[in-house]
Structures are given as structure tokens and as C-alpha cells.
Enzyme design. Sequence first.
Site, PDB file in Angstrom:
ATOM      1  N   HIS A 252      44.621  39.469  58.331  1.00  0.00           N
ATOM      2  CA  HIS A 252      44.122  39.195  56.991  1.00  0.00           C
ATOM      3  C   HIS A 252      44.825  37.975  56.410  1.00  0.00           C
ATOM      4  O   HIS A 252      46.017  38.052  56.091  1.00  0.00           O
ATOM      5  CB  HIS A 252      44.356  40.393  56.076  1.00  0.00           C
ATOM      6  CG  HIS A 252      43.540  41.597  56.423  1.00  0.00           C
ATOM      7  ND1 HIS A 252      44.069  42.874  56.438  1.00  0.00           N
ATOM      8  CD2 HIS A 252      42.242  41.729  56.762  1.00  0.00           C
ATOM      9  CE1 HIS A 252      43.121  43.738  56.765  1.00  0.00           C
ATOM     10  NE2 HIS A 252      42.007  43.071  56.966  1.00  0.00           N
TER      11      HIS A 252
ATOM     12  N   TYR B  37      50.395  40.934  57.080  1.00  0.00           N
ATOM     13  CA  TYR B  37      51.060  41.820  58.043  1.00  0.00           C
ATOM     14  C   TYR B  37      50.134  42.805  58.753  1.00  0.00           C
ATOM     15  O   TYR B  37      50.521  43.935  59.026  1.00  0.00           O
ATOM     16  CB  TYR B  37      52.225  42.582  57.379  1.00  0.00           C
ATOM     17  CG  TYR B  37      52.999  41.760  56.394  1.00  0.00           C
ATOM     18  CD1 TYR B  37      53.613  40.575  56.787  1.00  0.00           C
ATOM     19  CD2 TYR B  37      53.088  42.124  55.059  1.00  0.00           C
ATOM     20  CE1 TYR B  37      54.318  39.786  55.880  1.00  0.00           C
ATOM     21  CE2 TYR B  37      53.785  41.345  54.144  1.00  0.00           C
ATOM     22  CZ  TYR B  37      54.395  40.172  54.559  1.00  0.00           C
ATOM     23  OH  TYR B  37      55.082  39.384  53.658  1.00  0.00           O
ATOM     24  N   HIS B  38      48.924  42.355  59.112  1.00  0.00           N
ATOM     25  CA  HIS B  38      47.978  43.256  59.770  1.00  0.00           C
ATOM     26  C   HIS B  38      47.377  42.651  61.040  1.00  0.00           C
ATOM     27  O   HIS B  38      46.164  42.625  61.203  1.00  0.00           O
ATOM     28  CB  HIS B  38      46.843  43.629  58.802  1.00  0.00           C
ATOM     29  CG  HIS B  38      47.318  44.220  57.521  1.00  0.00           C
ATOM     30  ND1 HIS B  38      46.656  44.044  56.310  1.00  0.00           N
ATOM     31  CD2 HIS B  38      48.399  44.990  57.235  1.00  0.00           C
ATOM     32  CE1 HIS B  38      47.305  44.674  55.352  1.00  0.00           C
ATOM     33  NE2 HIS B  38      48.369  45.255  55.878  1.00  0.00           N
ATOM     34  N   PRO B  39      48.197  42.185  61.999  1.00  0.00           N
ATOM     35  CA  PRO B  39      47.619  41.653  63.237  1.00  0.00           C
ATOM     36  C   PRO B  39      46.992  42.760  64.073  1.00  0.00           C
ATOM     37  O   PRO B  39      47.549  43.856  64.189  1.00  0.00           O
ATOM     38  CB  PRO B  39      48.830  41.040  63.945  1.00  0.00           C
ATOM     39  CG  PRO B  39      50.004  41.830  63.445  1.00  0.00           C
ATOM     40  CD  PRO B  39      49.676  42.155  62.013  1.00  0.00           C
TER      41      PRO B  39
END
Length: 559
Positions: free
Chosen positions: A295, A468-470
Amino acid sequence: MKTEHDYIVVGGGSGGCAMAGRLSEDSALDVCLLEAGGDGTGNLINIPSGAVAMLPTKINNWAFETTPQPGLNGRKGYQPRGKALGGSSAINAMVYIRGTASDYDRWANEEGCSGWSYKDVLPYFKLSECNERIRDAYHGNSGPLNVADLRSDNPFQQIYLEAGKQAGFKITDDFNGADQEGVGIYQVTQKNGERWSAARAYLFPHMHRKNLTVHTKAMVQRVLFEGKRAVGVEVSINGQLTVLKARKEIILTAGAIQTPQLLMVSGVGDSSELARHDIDVVHHLPGVGKNLQDHPDFIFGYSTKSLDTLGLSIRGGIRLLREIFRYRKHRRGALTSNFAEGGAFLKTSPELKDPNVQLHFVVAMVDDHARKMHMGHGFSCHVCLLRPRSRGSLTLQGNTMDTPPLIDIGFLKDPRDLDELVEGFKLTRKIMHAPALAKFIVKDKFTEHVRTDDEIREVLRNRVDTVYHPTGTCKMGTDSMAVVDPQLRVHGLEGLRIVDASAMPSLIGGNTNGPVMMMAEKAVDLIRGVSRVPALEQAEHNARARQEHLAQALVAQPV
């Protein structure tokens, strides 16, 4: 040291803790969990506000960086990842979000992931969750993952909600119910004012089990194969190299960065990529490391005189001392804050079915992931694009796990992502400039002179980074670039499964921590071949029947 187990789980993050805890419920199974970091305990982890010391540093954090990003004017991005039992759930902002029903229906109906529709996954969210407040058909109330309302008692929560109303948005008290859209205050993975990481939820209560072995400071170097079957791992435990064998399966739960890296250094991936690093090919699987998604996120920042926000000042320091005593006595107040207390899911166009941007309202000044500090007090607001079209990739720069991979996050490659974020920027600014919040602003730190769409685009390129959403680097599906099938088994291999965010075929509309634990709950049933859903549904039916019986009995009582 025991060197043979039924299941070896590689990575003690959200997926790994859930897998190890649930699988070891069966006393006939022998389970081993390997975590490269520490034991996941201590005040920095347990006290929610301790995240501010871990996120910008290498404390319990791999602290990866991306390659220079053309879409970000050549800047490198930051990729913090948890390095301790609990993984990123030990260092994150604890926000509990699931995404929308259409996210999972897309997985099932468009992306080749049968069995992963919203109807299929909702029971596993409920099996995971113990929601302290909300009791309805969308929530669980007896799972291991405690979900609670914030205990910070910060008045800026109500100020933020009032600004949302003034800006014309509806207010919601549940982002995980029937409708995600609206402005609200986040529920968090806390219990009694303490962080409730995946380790505290799924692992720590069961460390006494004789069939559960947990190794920390255990860096897996490679997966070992006999032909096409995964049979063990080579692992360095406290600096000593050893081999552990798995009788049934090896389950990779090392996350969207290190799971594909481990596969590649073990000989599983695109054969041309492996050849560049002199790695013998065990199995050509071209999708490993591809399809990287995250994101893209922009943060507004404002200075203020209010001591209800967290900051650096003499008066703030005095207040912090009072808050420390308050926390020790009551487990309430500023130290319980996740900082990102408020949230919103909004649509940049009324024609959209679901919200396409998410806000995190922060009761502190945030600049460059808290790596740049500002004197005084402030508040901030993130806005991220929930379903970006841009894709990145992860490749090797060495043939061992000791060398970090090359992370090309791909932010803003697709110009449509930038256009959508421009509109998200405008929506967020509308809330920030609503009277309820505007009266607290002393200075707009980053966007004071930004007015035109072109100026917005430039500030986005200069300041956007991860929230922080890989995900997606070992995607689930049935096409030629899929890495795992809908049972999360690695295509073309035996005895190897992946249960973490790397297996997500596409990003969900929200924070990814809760969904990874849902995936683990479902994976346990896939492995066992027995579903816990009927038992959950029967328990819910019995609970409703008891409530109805009690209600009827109360009505029947004479006045």
C-alpha cells in the site's frame, strides 16, 4: 537437541505462531518452530507505545530498504519487518482490520483461489478472534487473538470523529462488519492495555507442550530436498549449523520478503535468476519473488500546542512521567496508545463499490517512519491506496540468507495509482482542515504550499512510502505464475507449504496482520483434513438459543 519432527515451521511471525500453536493442539503431532529473532517478550514489545523505539531502528526489526524507486523520484523506501516471536505483530500498530468481502471473493472467483471466498474465510477470522466488545455474526468472542477498544482515553479521538462528520463522512464503530466505509476509531490487538501479539495469542500459552519445540536465534539457511520433496532445513541456531528433518511437511511462514528469498537460495524459483547466483535448480517456478504489492502511503503532519498529542517537550516529559505511573497502576493512558488511533475507509469516487483509500490518524508527529524527530507536539494522518495496480519484484543479490534481497516495491509505476492517491490526498486534507481539527494546527509541516494537482503529485512522489503491508511474492493460484495452490502447497513440490502474506494473490483492503492469522487458521484445517467450521457454527447456534431462552424467561417473569 531433537533433530526430527513431523512439521517444521520456518518463521515465528503471525502465520508461524498460529500454525505452531494450532498444529500442536494435536498431541500426536510433533511440531518445531524456528524464529531468527528473539523471544518476543519485554517491555518494548508488551507496552504498546514501545513500537516507537522499534519501528525506526533494528530493535526486533529487520529494517530492510528497497531499491531506488523511479516512482518516488529515485528515493529508497523502508521495509521494517518484525524479528522476534510474533514477527511484525510484535512491532506494528496493532490495528485489527480484515479487508472487504469483495477482496476474498476476488481471490476465489477471479484469481484461481477456490475455497477462499469471503463466505469461506469469515469462519476462520471468527475462530481466531476474541472481540471484547462486538458480539454479532461478523465477530468471534472466544479465539486466541484478543481484539479490544483502545484504552488511551485520548480526547483527540472524538476531535477526529467530529472533523470526519464536519467533512461529510459517516461515522462507524466497526470497520470489520457489514460495511467497511466510514470514519472511526480502530480496534486493536491488545489485552488489558498490553500488546497481544501472535506469539502471546497462539504460542506462549502452549510452550509447555511436549510436542512443541521452539528455537529462537534460529536462522534457516536453506530448505533441503530429496528429488522434489522437501525433507528438512539447514539452520543456524545460536551460531551453530545443524540439519532438522521433517517427516510430514515444512511450512514457510517467513513473510513476503524472506519466504521467496529462502525458496530461491534453496533452488526454487526462476531458473534464470538462480543461474545468475550459481544456485542449483531444484524446481523452476518463475513466480517466486514476482507480484510484489504494498500500500503506497502519504503522511500529513501538523504541529500543535496540545499536550494530548505525543511529542518532545519539557511539559510533555512531565506529563509522560504521570502517564507511566498511570499505566503501571491501571494499564490505561498514553502508553497504551498504538499512535494510529483513528481510521477511515473512503471512496475517491461514488461509483466505486468499496473504499479505495485508508486513513490512519496518528496522535503524534510522524516523519519518515519516526526516523526524523521534531521538537514539540503534533499529529499526523496517513492516507494509503488500498488496491494499487503497480507491481514490484524481489530478487537476490547473493546466494545465501545472510545477504538481504533486492526489494523493488514498484510504488507509483502505474500512473493510475498516482491519480487515485491525488484524490485520496484531497479527501484526507478535507478532514484535517475541518474546524474541529483545524483549530489545533499551528503549522502544516509538509503540505502548506501544496495546492494544484501537479503540486500534489510532486509531494506524493517526494514523500510516499510503505504503510507496512508487503504481499504477493509467492502468490496462491493456478496460473503459470502462481507459486502455491489453493491448499497453499508449493506447485510441483511435495512436503512444502507457504502460510504468510507472500501467498496472498492480491492485496486486501486494509492491514494484513489479521488476515495472515486467518490464513493460518484455514491452513491448519487444510493440513488436518477436518474442518472446525461446523463446530463453530453449532456453538454459535447454541449461544443464540441460550440468549433467546433467557430473553423469553425474563419476559415471562411477573412484574
